[in-house]
Write a protein that holds these residues in place. Structure first.
Motif, mmCIF file in Angstrom:
data_model
loop_
_atom_site.group_PDB
_atom_site.id
_atom_site.type_symbol
_atom_site.label_atom_id
_atom_site.label_comp_id
_atom_site.label_asym_id
_atom_site.label_seq_id
_atom_site.Cartn_x
_atom_site.Cartn_y
_atom_site.Cartn_z
ATOM 1 N N LEU A 22 -5.272 -1.644 18.100
ATOM 2 C CA LEU A 22 -5.703 -0.603 17.168
ATOM 3 C C LEU A 22 -6.261 -1.216 15.884
ATOM 4 O O LEU A 22 -7.327 -0.808 15.401
ATOM 5 C CB LEU A 22 -4.514 0.307 16.844
ATOM 6 N N VAL A 23 -5.550 -2.183 15.329
ATOM 7 C CA VAL A 23 -6.001 -2.843 14.102
ATOM 8 C C VAL A 23 -7.310 -3.589 14.345
ATOM 9 O O VAL A 23 -8.234 -3.558 13.514
ATOM 10 C CB VAL A 23 -4.914 -3.800 13.570
ATOM 11 N N THR A 24 -7.414 -4.245 15.487
ATOM 12 C CA THR A 24 -8.636 -4.974 15.827
ATOM 13 C C THR A 24 -9.830 -4.039 15.916
ATOM 14 O O THR A 24 -10.929 -4.348 15.424
ATOM 15 C CB THR A 24 -8.465 -5.721 17.167
ATOM 16 N N GLU A 25 -9.611 -2.863 16.506
ATOM 17 C CA GLU A 25 -10.719 -1.924 16.721
ATOM 18 C C GLU A 25 -11.106 -1.155 15.471
ATOM 19 O O GLU A 25 -12.285 -0.876 15.241
ATOM 20 C CB GLU A 25 -10.335 -0.929 17.822
ATOM 21 N N ARG A 26 -10.116 -0.819 14.626
ATOM 22 C CA ARG A 26 -10.387 0.122 13.544
ATOM 23 C C ARG A 26 -10.586 -0.519 12.173
ATOM 24 O O ARG A 26 -11.138 0.117 11.270
ATOM 25 C CB ARG A 26 -9.267 1.160 13.461
ATOM 26 N N CYS A 27 -10.144 -1.734 11.996
ATOM 27 C CA CYS A 27 -10.179 -2.333 10.654
ATOM 28 C C CYS A 27 -11.431 -3.170 10.401
ATOM 29 O O CYS A 27 -11.867 -3.943 11.266
ATOM 30 C CB CYS A 27 -8.949 -3.214 10.437
ATOM 31 N N PHE A 61 -0.961 2.347 8.005
ATOM 32 C CA PHE A 61 0.486 2.418 7.838
ATOM 33 C C PHE A 61 1.170 1.693 8.990
ATOM 34 O O PHE A 61 0.734 1.794 10.145
ATOM 35 C CB PHE A 61 0.926 3.886 7.828
ATOM 36 N N VAL A 62 2.234 0.948 8.682
ATOM 37 C CA VAL A 62 3.003 0.254 9.713
ATOM 38 C C VAL A 62 4.411 0.843 9.792
ATOM 39 O O VAL A 62 5.140 0.854 8.795
ATOM 40 C CB VAL A 62 3.094 -1.261 9.432
ATOM 41 N N ARG A 63 4.764 1.319 10.961
ATOM 42 C CA ARG A 63 6.107 1.864 11.192
ATOM 43 C C ARG A 63 7.057 0.741 11.604
ATOM 44 O O ARG A 63 6.677 -0.161 12.330
ATOM 45 C CB ARG A 63 6.054 2.941 12.272
ATOM 46 N N TYR A 64 8.301 0.827 11.137
ATOM 47 C CA TYR A 64 9.313 -0.210 11.376
ATOM 48 C C TYR A 64 8.816 -1.559 10.844
ATOM 49 O O TYR A 64 8.791 -2.567 11.543
ATOM 50 C CB TYR A 64 9.654 -0.322 12.860
ATOM 51 N N VAL A 70 0.465 -0.137 4.122
ATOM 52 C CA VAL A 70 1.654 0.602 3.691
ATOM 53 C C VAL A 70 2.684 0.516 4.809
ATOM 54 O O VAL A 70 2.353 0.737 5.977
ATOM 55 C CB VAL A 70 1.327 2.079 3.393
ATOM 56 N N GLY A 71 3.924 0.166 4.468
ATOM 57 C CA GLY A 71 4.972 0.076 5.478
ATOM 58 C C GLY A 71 6.220 0.820 5.042
ATOM 59 O O GLY A 71 6.557 0.847 3.856
ATOM 60 N N ASP A 72 6.927 1.421 6.009
ATOM 61 C CA ASP A 72 8.138 2.162 5.667
ATOM 62 C C ASP A 72 9.263 1.253 5.180
ATOM 63 O O ASP A 72 10.005 1.583 4.264
ATOM 64 C CB ASP A 72 8.615 3.010 6.849
ATOM 65 N N GLY A 73 9.400 0.076 5.785
ATOM 66 C CA GLY A 73 10.461 -0.834 5.375
ATOM 67 C C GLY A 73 11.829 -0.186 5.509
ATOM 68 O O GLY A 73 12.101 0.528 6.477
ATOM 69 N N LEU A 74 12.668 -0.393 4.506
ATOM 70 C CA LEU A 74 14.026 0.144 4.543
ATOM 71 C C LEU A 74 14.186 1.428 3.745
ATOM 72 O O LEU A 74 15.293 1.864 3.459
ATOM 73 C CB LEU A 74 15.014 -0.913 4.039
ATOM 74 N N GLU A 102 -2.080 11.142 6.388
ATOM 75 C CA GLU A 102 -3.411 11.704 6.626
ATOM 76 C C GLU A 102 -4.167 11.929 5.329
ATOM 77 O O GLU A 102 -5.392 11.775 5.272
ATOM 78 C CB GLU A 102 -3.282 13.014 7.399
ATOM 79 N N LYS A 103 -3.429 12.268 4.279
ATOM 80 C CA LYS A 103 -4.061 12.501 2.975
ATOM 81 C C LYS A 103 -4.826 11.276 2.492
ATOM 82 O O LYS A 103 -5.897 11.389 1.885
ATOM 83 C CB LYS A 103 -2.990 12.880 1.944
ATOM 84 N N PHE A 104 -4.286 10.097 2.786
ATOM 85 C CA PHE A 104 -4.929 8.862 2.345
ATOM 86 C C PHE A 104 -5.666 8.141 3.476
ATOM 87 O O PHE A 104 -6.064 6.988 3.331
ATOM 88 C CB PHE A 104 -3.889 7.936 1.712
ATOM 89 N N GLY A 105 -5.833 8.838 4.591
ATOM 90 C CA GLY A 105 -6.607 8.285 5.690
ATOM 91 C C GLY A 105 -5.973 7.088 6.357
ATOM 92 O O GLY A 105 -6.688 6.183 6.817
ATOM 93 N N LEU A 106 -4.646 7.074 6.433
ATOM 94 C CA LEU A 106 -3.943 5.936 7.009
ATOM 95 C C LEU A 106 -3.596 6.200 8.475
ATOM 96 O O LEU A 106 -2.841 7.111 8.784
ATOM 97 C CB LEU A 106 -2.649 5.662 6.237
ATOM 98 N N PHE A 107 -4.140 5.406 9.367
ATOM 99 C CA PHE A 107 -3.704 5.496 10.765
ATOM 100 C C PHE A 107 -2.398 4.702 10.899
ATOM 101 O O PHE A 107 -2.035 3.912 10.027
ATOM 102 C CB PHE A 107 -4.780 4.999 11.728
ATOM 103 N N THR A 108 -1.667 4.923 11.966
ATOM 104 C CA THR A 108 -0.352 4.302 12.135
ATOM 105 C C THR A 108 -0.350 3.239 13.223
ATOM 106 O O THR A 108 -0.805 3.468 14.341
ATOM 107 C CB THR A 108 0.715 5.365 12.482
#
Length: 205
Positions: free
Chosen positions: A54-59, A105-108, A69-73, A20-26
Motif C-alpha cells: 500500500l505504501v509503495t503504491e500510494r506514497c 496512518f499506521v495502526r499498532y 501518524v501512529g496510534d502508539g500507546l 479521513e479529514k486529513f486524507g490519511l490512509f491506514t
C-alpha cells in the motif's frame, strides 16, 4: 480513575472520520491484536506485507519530508491533538518551500517502523506523530519523533523527539507544531539528526 483513563487510551481506536479529514490512509504493522501489540514491540516496528504494498503504491517517493501518524500507546493522543498540530506542521513545511510526501496512518505503531517506512519512501526527513505511554495522570500526550534519512539499523541515537504534547499540562499542540517545523528545517540544513545533529550544532558554535 487514572487506570481507567489509561485503559481507554491504550485500547481505544483513532476515529476513522479524523483520519479521513486529513486524507490519511491506514497501513498496519505485523501486529494483529492489541494484546499482541503490548507483548511484541518488535512486530510494531515492521509493516505487514499488505502495508508495504500500500505504501509503495500510494506514497510519493523521495520527498523532503514524510509525515506519518501512529496510534502508539495512546489513540487518545492522536484523537485529541491531531486536529491542532497537523495543519500547523503541514502548512509550515509547505510554507518553508519543502516538498511533502503522502501522509498516512499506521495502526499498532512503534517508533522503529520509521526505518522500514523510509526504506520504501526514501524521504530526507520522517516526522512520526505517535501516542505516548500514558502516565502521571496524563493519557493523551503525543510525541513527534524525527530522523534524517532513517533506514534499517538506525536507532534512537539517530532520532530526535519532541514529547509531552498535550493541552493537559504539556506543550500546546499549536506551539509544538511550529517547533516541529523549525526542527525539521534544522535537520535538513545540517543533514543530520539525533547525536549527529547535536555534534553538528556544537561544531558550528
Amino acid at each position: 480513575a487514572d487506570h481507567a483513563v489509561t485503559q481507554d487510551a491504550i485500547f481505544g481506536d483513532v476515529p476513522t472520520a479524523l483520519l479521513e479529514k486529513f486524507g490519511l490512509f491506514t497501513a498496519q504493522t505485523r501486529v494483529t491484536s492489541q494484546g499482541e501489540f503490548l507483548l511484541r514491540p518488535d512486530l510494531g516496528r515492521m509493516l505487514n506485507d499488505d502495508a508495504k504494498k500500500l505504501v509503495t503504491e500510494r506514497c510519493v517517493k523521495k520527498p523532503q519530508v514524510q509525515i506519518v501518524v501512529g496510534d502508539g500507546l495512546s489513540a487518545a493522543a492522536v484523537t485529541n491533538n491531531l486536529p491542532q498540530i497537523y495543519p500547523v506542521i503541514e502548512q509550515g513545511i509547505r510554507g518553508a518551500g519543502l516538498t511533502l510526501g503522502t501522509p498516512f496512518f499506521v495502526r499498532y505503531c512503534r517508533v522503529g517502523v520509521m526505518n522500514e517506512i523510509n526504506d520504501i519512501v526514501q524521504a530526507d526527513v520522517i516526522a512520526l506523530l505517535i501516542g505516548e505511554r500514558p502516565g502521571l495522570g496524563v493519557a493523551d500526550a503525543l510525541s513527534v519523533y524525527s530522523g534524517w534519512r532513517p533506514t534499517a539499523g538506525k536507532t534512537d541515537a539517530n532520532r530526535d523527539v519532541i514529547c509531552m504534547i498535550t493541552q493537559n499540562g504539556g506543550t500546546n499542540p499549536l506551539e509544538a507544531g511550529a517547533f516541529v517545523v523549525e526542527h525539521v528545517k534544522n535537520v535538513i540544513a545540517h543533514q543530520a539528526s539525533g547525536v549527529e545533529l547535536r555534534m553538528a550544532e556544537s561544531a558550528n558554535r
